[in-house]
Design a protein around this motif. Structure first.
Motif, PDB file in Angstrom:
ATOM      1  N   ALA A 473       0.827  -1.219   0.000  1.00  0.00           N
ATOM      2  CA  ALA A 473       0.000   0.000   0.000  1.00  0.00           C
ATOM      3  C   ALA A 473       0.858   1.265   0.000  1.00  0.00           C
ATOM      4  O   ALA A 473       0.344   2.349   0.304  1.00  0.00           O
ATOM      5  N   PHE A 474       2.148   1.137  -0.321  1.00  0.00           N
ATOM      6  CA  PHE A 474       3.049   2.285  -0.351  1.00  0.00           C
ATOM      7  C   PHE A 474       3.062   3.040   0.984  1.00  0.00           C
ATOM      8  O   PHE A 474       3.118   4.262   1.019  1.00  0.00           O
ATOM      9  N   GLY A 475       2.952   2.300   2.081  1.00  0.00           N
ATOM     10  CA  GLY A 475       3.040   2.911   3.400  1.00  0.00           C
ATOM     11  C   GLY A 475       1.791   3.645   3.848  1.00  0.00           C
ATOM     12  O   GLY A 475       1.850   4.431   4.814  1.00  0.00           O
ATOM     13  N   ASP A 476       0.656   3.424   3.200  1.00  0.00           N
ATOM     14  CA  ASP A 476      -0.598   4.089   3.597  1.00  0.00           C
ATOM     15  C   ASP A 476      -1.150   3.388   4.836  1.00  0.00           C
ATOM     16  O   ASP A 476      -1.847   2.367   4.748  1.00  0.00           O
ATOM     17  N   VAL A 477      -0.843   3.932   6.000  1.00  0.00           N
ATOM     18  CA  VAL A 477      -1.210   3.299   7.275  1.00  0.00           C
ATOM     19  C   VAL A 477      -2.721   3.199   7.425  1.00  0.00           C
ATOM     20  O   VAL A 477      -3.258   2.182   7.889  1.00  0.00           O
TER      21      VAL A 477
END
Length: 537
Positions: A473-477
Motif C-alpha cells: 500500500a506504499f506505506g498508507d497506514v
C-alpha cells in the motif's frame, strides 16, 4: 456405441409423470425404470415383468395385488385404489382426469422411443440436452422439430406448457390447425430465409401462447426449427440471441439425424473436434476446412471456471460443469457461428474463430461478463472468466489455452472480480513466474525474513502479513489498518517490530523490494498468512 437391439432402453417413470401432469405414488419411486407399456381391463391378470407400466383401465383394488417388484400401474385418482396400492407395495402412476388412456400410451411410447434413440444415436440425446439448456436460459418451454414438424426433443416446466404444447408433445407433432395458421402467416418461409427469430402471437382460440421460433439450417438446406413458448412469466431479455446460438448448435446434430446410418454423412462430434483443437491433438488445417474458415484464421480463447466446491459431491459437480458447458456453447454459437467449446482441467474453454480485430478484446470482455452473470445465476457458483487472447493460427490455440488456465489461477485470488483479460493480469503473472523460478532454483534466501515468519508462527502474531500489506500500500497506514481492523498505531508498532526482527532498512529501495519478494515466497497461498496478496491484483 449403439445399444443391443434386443435389450429395451428404460425411461424414468417420473419423466412420464411430468409430461402427463400425473403423480407417482410413492414419490420416492419416480426413478422407476419403464421399458414397456401394456393396457389391461378390470380383472385382467396379464403377465407383467419389472419395467412394465400397466395402464389399468377401470382398475379394481384386487388388480393391484401380486404385481412383480419393479412394475408400475397407471390408474385414475381413487382413494380405495391408493389404499390398496400402499398395502400391496405397488408403484402407481396416478393419471389426472381429462387425459385419455390412448394419450397416456402415446406419451409412454414416445418417451421409450426417445430413450432408445438417445442410446442408438447420440445426436438425439444431444438435442434433449440442448433443449434443456435453452429452456433454462430463455425461461420458457422449448421444442425442437424436424422439417416434417415432428417433435424431436422438448424441455421446460410442465406447469408453463399451454394446451398446444401439451397436444404437440402427446402426439409428437404439431396439430394441423396451428400448422395451417403458420403457413398462412408465412412463418416457415421467414425462418427458412434467414437466421432471424420470428415472433408468433398468442392464439387463445387454439390454446397457444406467444412463441418465438428460429430456423435450423445447414447452408441453404432447412433442417428444422426451435420453438420457445412464453410461460407464466416473461422470456429472458436475450431470448433471441439464445435461440440463434441454439439453432447453430442444433444444425450439426440434425445432420446426424438426417444421415443416420450413413457413415459417410457423419462427422466427428463438435465436442471431439473442440477438445482436439484445444489440446493440440487434432489437425487444425482439417478442422478449418470442416468449420468453413481459412486455415490461416485466428481464434480468440475465453477460459471459464465455475469455482465449484472441490469437496462437494463429485456427481453434482460434474452435472453443473456439463450444464455450464451447454450454456457456454449456446452463448458462444450466438456470438460466433463457428465457435467451439470444450472442457479441460475441470474448466470450460470457448474458441471463437476470426475475432482478432481492433477492439476485439473489449467486446470479448463484455461478452464474457454477460456469460459469467448467466452462469452465476443458473449454476449458483462464483464463476469467473479470463479472455486469454487471440491465437494467430488455429495451431496456436493450445498455447493461448494455457494462458487462460494461468489467468484463472491468478483471478481466483479476487473472487469478487468476475472477468479479466490475460493482458490485464500480466503484472501478476510476471510476479508469479519470478517467484516460481526462485522457488525452483534456490539461491540466496533472506534469513531475517525467514526469522520474521518463524516468529509469527511461534507466537501467533501477524507481523509478516502486516509488513507485506504496508509495503503493497506504499506505506498508507490508514488503508492497511482498516483492512486489518486494527488501530493505526498498532499497525505502526507491528511494522517497526517486523523491521527490527527481519533486520530491514525500509529507506533502502532494495530492502523494500527484497521484503516484498521474500515474504511472498515464504508465505505462499497455502502458508500461514494466506490472506496476504501473494500476487498483486
Amino acid at each position: 456405441m449403439p445399444h443391443d437391439l434386443g435389450t429395451p432402453v428404460p425411461a424414468p417413470l417420473g419423466r412420464m409423470a411430468d409430461l402427463l401432469g400425473a403423480t407417482v405414488r410413492p414419490a420416492a419411486r419416480r426413478a422407476t425404470p419403464v421399458t414397456e407399456v401394456v393396457i389391461t381391463e378390470p380383472g385382467d391378470r396379464s403377465t407383467a415383468t419389472p419395467g412394465t407400466l400397466i395402464l389399468a383401465v377401470g382398475a379394481r383394488s384386487t388388480d393391484l395385488v401380486g404385481r412383480p417388484p419393479g412394475a408400475a400401474v397407471a390408474v385414475r385418482e381413487d382413494p380405495a385404489l391408493l389404499e390398496a396400492a400402499e398395502k400391496a407395495g405397488t408403484t402407481l402412476l396416478v393419471v389426472p382426469p381429462g387425459i385419455r388412456w390412448d394419450e397416456v400410451a402415446a406419451v409412454v411410447q414416445g418417451e421409450l422411443a426417445r430413450a432408445a434413440a438417445a442410446a442408438d444415436d447420440r445426436s438425439h440425446g444431444d438435442l434433449y440436452s440442448l433443449a434443456q439448456t435453452v429452456a433454462a436460459l430463455a425461461g420458457g418451454p422449448v421444442s425442437i422439430e424436424d422439417t416434417a414438424h415432428r417433435v424431436l426433443a422438448h424441455a421446460g416446466s410442465v406447469d408453463d406448457a399451454d394446451d398446444l404444447r401439451r397436444r404437440s408433445v402427446l402426439g409428437r407433432s404439431c396439430p394441423e390447425p396451428y400448422l395451417a395458421l403458420l403457413r398462412e402467416e408465412g412463418v416457415y418461409r421467414r425462418v427458412r430465409e434467414s437466421e432471424d427469430v420470428v415472433e408468433v402471437g398468442s392464439r387463445p382460440d387454439l390454446g397457444a401462447r406467444r412463441r418465438l421460433v428460429v430456423g435450423i439450417q445447414a447452408g441453404t438446406r432447412p433442417l428444422g426449427t426451435i420453438w420457445l413458448q412464453e410461460g407464466a412469466g416473461p422470456l429472458a431479455a436475450h431470448a433471441d440471441e439464445i435461440l440463434r446460438g441454439a439453432a447453430r448448435l442444433a444444425a450439426g446434430r440434425l445432420v446426424d439425424h438426417y444421415y443416420l446410418g450413413d457413415p459417410t454423412g457423419r462427422v466427428r462430434s463438435h465436442e471431439d473436434l473442440a477438445h482436439g483443437l484445444l489440446t493440440g491433438r487434432f489437425n487444425a488445417r482439417a478442422l478449418a476446412v470442416h468449420l468453413g474458415v481459412p486455415p490461416t484464421a485466428g481464434a480468440s480463447v475465453v477460459a471459464v471456471d465455475l469455482r465449484d466446491d472441490p469437496d462437494g459431491d463429485p456427481a453434482a459437480r460434474d452435472a453443473r460443469l456439463a450444464e455450464a458447458a451447454g450454456m457456454v456453447a449456446v452463448h458462444a454459437a450466438a456470438y460466433r457461428r463457428n465457435a467451439l467449446v470444450a472442457q479441460a482441467c475441470g474448466q470450460i474453454y470457448a474458441m471463437l474463430p476470426e475475432t482478432g480485430t481492433a477492439g476485439a478484446e473489449d467486446a470479448l470482455l463484455r461478452w464474457a461478463g454477460d456469460l459469467v452473470a448467466v452462469l452465476r445465476g443458473h449454476t449458483r457458483t462464483p464463476a469467473q472468466a479470463v479472455v486469454a487472447g487471440t491465437a494467430a493460427r488455429l495451431d496456436d490455440i493450445p498455447e493461448v489455452k494455457l494462458r487462460g488456465h494461468h489467468g484463472l489461477e491468478i483471478l481466483a485470488r479476487t473472487p469478487d472480480r468476475p472477468v479479466a483479460s490475460h493482458r490485464g493480469l500480466t503484472s501478476s503473472l510476471m510476479v508469479r513466474e519470478a517467484l516460481d523460478t526462485l522457488a525452483r532454483h534456490g539461491g540466496v534466501r533472506h534469513e531475517g525474513l525467514a526469522a520474521l515468519v518463524a516468529h509469527d508462527t511461534a507466537h501467533g502474531t501477524e507481523m509478516a502479513r502486516s509488513l507485506l500489506l504496508y509495503l503493497d500500500a506504499f506505506g498508507d497506514v490508514g488503508v492497511v489498518a482498516k483492512e486489518l481492523n486494527v488501530h493505526p498505531n498498532t499497525l505502526r508498532y507491528r511494522v517497526r517490530k517486523a523491521v527490527s526482527v527481519a533486520g530491514l532498512d525500509l529507506d533502502d529501495p532494495e530492502h523494500r523490494l527484497a521484503a516484498m519478494i521474500g515474504l511472498r515466497l515464504l508465505t505462499g497461498p497455502d502458508r500461514a498468512v494466506r490472506n496476504a496478496p501473494y500476487f498483486p491484483h
